[in-house]
Structures are given as structure tokens and as C-alpha cells.
Write a protein that holds these residues in place. Structure first.
Motif, PDB file in Angstrom:
ATOM      1  N   GLY A 182       0.805  -1.260   0.063  1.00  0.00           N
ATOM      2  CA  GLY A 182       0.125  -0.249   0.092  1.00  0.00           C
ATOM      3  C   GLY A 182       1.012   1.219  -0.040  1.00  0.00           C
ATOM      4  N   ALA A 183       1.893   1.409  -0.505  1.00  0.00           N
ATOM      5  CA  ALA A 183       2.857   2.305  -0.820  1.00  0.00           C
ATOM      6  C   ALA A 183       2.487   3.181  -2.084  1.00  0.00           C
ATOM      7  CB  ALA A 183       4.118   1.752  -0.696  1.00  0.00           C
ATOM      8  N   LYS A 184       2.833   4.369  -1.879  1.00  0.00           N
ATOM      9  CA  LYS A 184       2.698   5.424  -3.074  1.00  0.00           C
ATOM     10  C   LYS A 184       3.821   4.890  -4.243  1.00  0.00           C
ATOM     11  CE  LYS A 184       1.345   9.467  -0.728  1.00  0.00           C
ATOM     12  NZ  LYS A 184       1.663  10.799  -0.178  1.00  0.00           N
ATOM     13  N   SER A 185       3.303   5.097  -5.544  1.00  0.00           N
ATOM     14  CA  SER A 185       4.100   4.880  -6.541  1.00  0.00           C
ATOM     15  C   SER A 185       5.400   5.260  -6.575  1.00  0.00           C
ATOM     16  CB  SER A 185       3.399   4.810  -7.813  1.00  0.00           C
ATOM     17  OG  SER A 185       4.272   4.767  -8.976  1.00  0.00           O
ATOM     18  N   GLY A 186       6.473   4.810  -6.448  1.00  0.00           N
ATOM     19  CA  GLY A 186       7.907   5.423  -6.634  1.00  0.00           C
ATOM     20  C   GLY A 186       8.604   5.195  -5.512  1.00  0.00           C
ATOM     21  N   THR A 187       7.807   5.003  -4.218  1.00  0.00           N
ATOM     22  CA  THR A 187       8.644   4.737  -2.976  1.00  0.00           C
ATOM     23  C   THR A 187       9.566   3.608  -2.948  1.00  0.00           C
ATOM     24  OG1 THR A 187       6.211   5.162  -1.994  1.00  0.00           O
ATOM     25  CG2 THR A 187       7.876   3.841  -0.451  1.00  0.00           C
ATOM     26  N   MET A 188       9.474   2.600  -3.747  1.00  0.00           N
ATOM     27  CA  MET A 188      10.509   1.638  -3.748  1.00  0.00           C
ATOM     28  C   MET A 188      11.324   1.394  -4.908  1.00  0.00           C
ATOM     29  SD  MET A 188       9.432   0.450  -0.706  1.00  0.00           S
ATOM     30  CE  MET A 188      10.467  -0.820  -0.522  1.00  0.00           C
ATOM     31  N   HIS A 189      11.344   2.597  -5.644  1.00  0.00           N
ATOM     32  CA  HIS A 189      12.079   2.637  -7.051  1.00  0.00           C
ATOM     33  C   HIS A 189      13.432   2.588  -6.833  1.00  0.00           C
ATOM     34  CE1 HIS A 189      12.203   3.383 -11.074  1.00  0.00           C
ATOM     35  NE2 HIS A 189      13.356   4.503 -10.947  1.00  0.00           N
ATOM     36  N   PHE A 190      13.970   2.905  -5.667  1.00  0.00           N
ATOM     37  CA  PHE A 190      15.391   2.928  -5.565  1.00  0.00           C
ATOM     38  C   PHE A 190      15.986   1.467  -5.518  1.00  0.00           C
ATOM     39  CE2 PHE A 190      13.695   2.010  -1.570  1.00  0.00           C
ATOM     40  CZ  PHE A 190      14.530   0.843  -1.044  1.00  0.00           C
ATOM     41  N   ILE A 191      15.046   0.480  -5.373  1.00  0.00           N
ATOM     42  CA  ILE A 191      15.437  -0.917  -5.580  1.00  0.00           C
ATOM     43  C   ILE A 191      16.234  -1.355  -6.911  1.00  0.00           C
ATOM     44  CG2 ILE A 191      14.482  -3.320  -5.451  1.00  0.00           C
ATOM     45  CD1 ILE A 191      12.374  -2.576  -3.556  1.00  0.00           C
ATOM     46  N   SER A 192      15.640  -0.692  -7.725  1.00  0.00           N
ATOM     47  CA  SER A 192      16.403  -1.023  -9.422  1.00  0.00           C
ATOM     48  C   SER A 192      17.673  -0.580  -9.440  1.00  0.00           C
ATOM     49  CB  SER A 192      15.523  -0.199 -10.324  1.00  0.00           C
ATOM     50  OG  SER A 192      15.741   1.015 -10.209  1.00  0.00           O
ATOM     51  N   LYS A 193      18.020   0.440  -8.667  1.00  0.00           N
ATOM     52  CA  LYS A 193      19.734   0.800  -8.635  1.00  0.00           C
ATOM     53  C   LYS A 193      20.277  -0.233  -7.911  1.00  0.00           C
ATOM     54  CE  LYS A 193      22.719   4.801  -7.578  1.00  0.00           C
ATOM     55  NZ  LYS A 193      22.823   5.919  -6.955  1.00  0.00           N
TER      56      LYS A 193
END
Length: 201
Positions: A182-193
Motif C-alpha cells: 500500500g505504498a505510493k508509486s515510486g516509494t520503492m523505485h530505488f530498488i532497481s539501482k
């Protein structure tokens, strides 16, 4: 620590280093016994087989990972970073892969299943604590927390431990993770890096 427990721990530490240096297959019980300076009967008092030694060594590694994961709870990291760091803490070190890879063999499927369940048992409460903190801070919004982090952990282990993933896999993984928690889109985007850098190591 009592003498018996101390002796068993010494044998485990010795086996751990020998498995890493020589490989599990190339390390015999006789070699462990010879290097430890104990009688072979004493070895069998603690471990009924080489496989039992391997299982105990891996459980020792999980205990070490658990200690590292718990320290992350109080680290100066964001909630999403803590979550990812704890999952990563339960991945074997690069040099330890020579030990954990043995579990992928067909003859070790029962041990593999047992070890995976052990990791879930130890890691889920730690991950759940982080998610609860994230809910309190308004970062996550979800129910059935333990079940969600269990799925997160299992999915992460099977997908990323061997590095077999592409860019779209990562995008879908992040999307599923954010929606599940239930997190906002982009919250976990850092995982890709994090994953790209990890794959380069």
C-alpha cells in the motif's frame, strides 16, 4: 559457554571455513577431524554425518544474518531502505555461495526446504516490525502484515539470489511490492539501482 557447546561451535567454525576454502564436496570428515585434533568418535557425538554438519553450518550463517538484520532496525535509514536491507541481510555473502549452492542439488531438497523455512521463520518478524513502523508513519497501508512480508521474502529469494532477472522483472517486482504494502508509486523505485549494482558485483 559450556565445554561441550564450545567444542561443537569450534567444529562448526572450522567446517565453515573449510567448506569455503575447499568446497563442501572436497572436504571430508577425516580432514575436519584431523584439523580439529579430536577423535573421530567425538566428531560423531556432535554431528551424525557430513550433511548434518552442513545443515548446522548454514543455520549458524542464518543466525549471523539475523543478528545483522536486527541491527538494521535501529539504523539511520528510511523505512523502505530498512525493508530492502533486511531482505538483503539474509542473502549469503559471495564467498558463502560455495556452501549454499550445495542445497540446490536434488539429493538435498529436504534440507533446502528446511533451511528456507528457517529463514522465513527468523526474517518475517523483523520485516513485519519494519512494515508496522512504516504504517505508523503513513508510508505503507496494508493488513495481514506477516503474510505479506513472507510473500515478499520468498519472491525476493527465488528471483534475485541467482541474478536471473531483467529490467522488466525488476519493474514488475517493484510494482507488486508497492501495491502489496500500500505504498505510493515510486516509494520503492530505488530498488532497481540496488539490484543493478548488486548484479555487477
Amino acid at each position: 559457554m559450556k565445554k561441550g557447546k564450545k567444542r561443537k561451535q569450534e567444529l562448526l567454525n572450522l567446517a565453515y571455513h573449510m567448506f569455503i576454502e575447499k568446497g563442501y564436496e572436497n572436504t571430508s570428515i577425516d580432514e575436519i577431524v584431523a584439523k580439529s585434533g579430536i577423535a573421530k568418535g567425538t566428531y560423531y557425538y556432535y554431528f551424525e554425518s557430513k550433511e548434518a554438519t552442513l545443515e548446522a553450518v548454514i543455520e549458524m550463517m542464518i543466525k549471523k544474518n539475523s543478528t545483522a538484520a536486527k541491527e538494521i532496525l535501529t539504523a539511520e535509514l528510511s523505512i523502505p531502505e530498512k525493508l530492502v536491507s533486511v531482505v538483503d541481510a539474509f542473502r549469503p555473502d559471495k564467498e558463502e555461495s560455495v556452501i549454499t549452492n550445495v542445497l540446490e542439488r536434488k539429493e538435498n531438497i529436504i534440507m533446502h526446504d528446511k533451511i528456507c523455512k528457517k529463514i522465513v521463520e527468523v526474517a518475517v518478524p523483523i520485516l513485519a516490525e519494519i512494515v508496522k513502523e512504516g504504517i505508523a508513519q503513513g508510508i505503507f497501508l496494508c493488513t495481514h502484515i506477516e503474510e505479506r512480508v513472507k510473500m515478499l521474502l520468498v519472491m525476493s529469494q527465488h528471483m534475485f539470489d541467482y541474478g536471473f532477472f531483467g529490467e522488466r522483472d525488476v519493474e514488475v517486482y517493484i510494482d507488486m511490492l508497492e501495491k502489496s504494502l500500500g505504498a505510493k508509486s515510486g516509494t520503492m523505485h530505488f530498488i532497481s539501482k540496488v539490484l543493478v549494482e548488486g548484479a555487477k558485483e
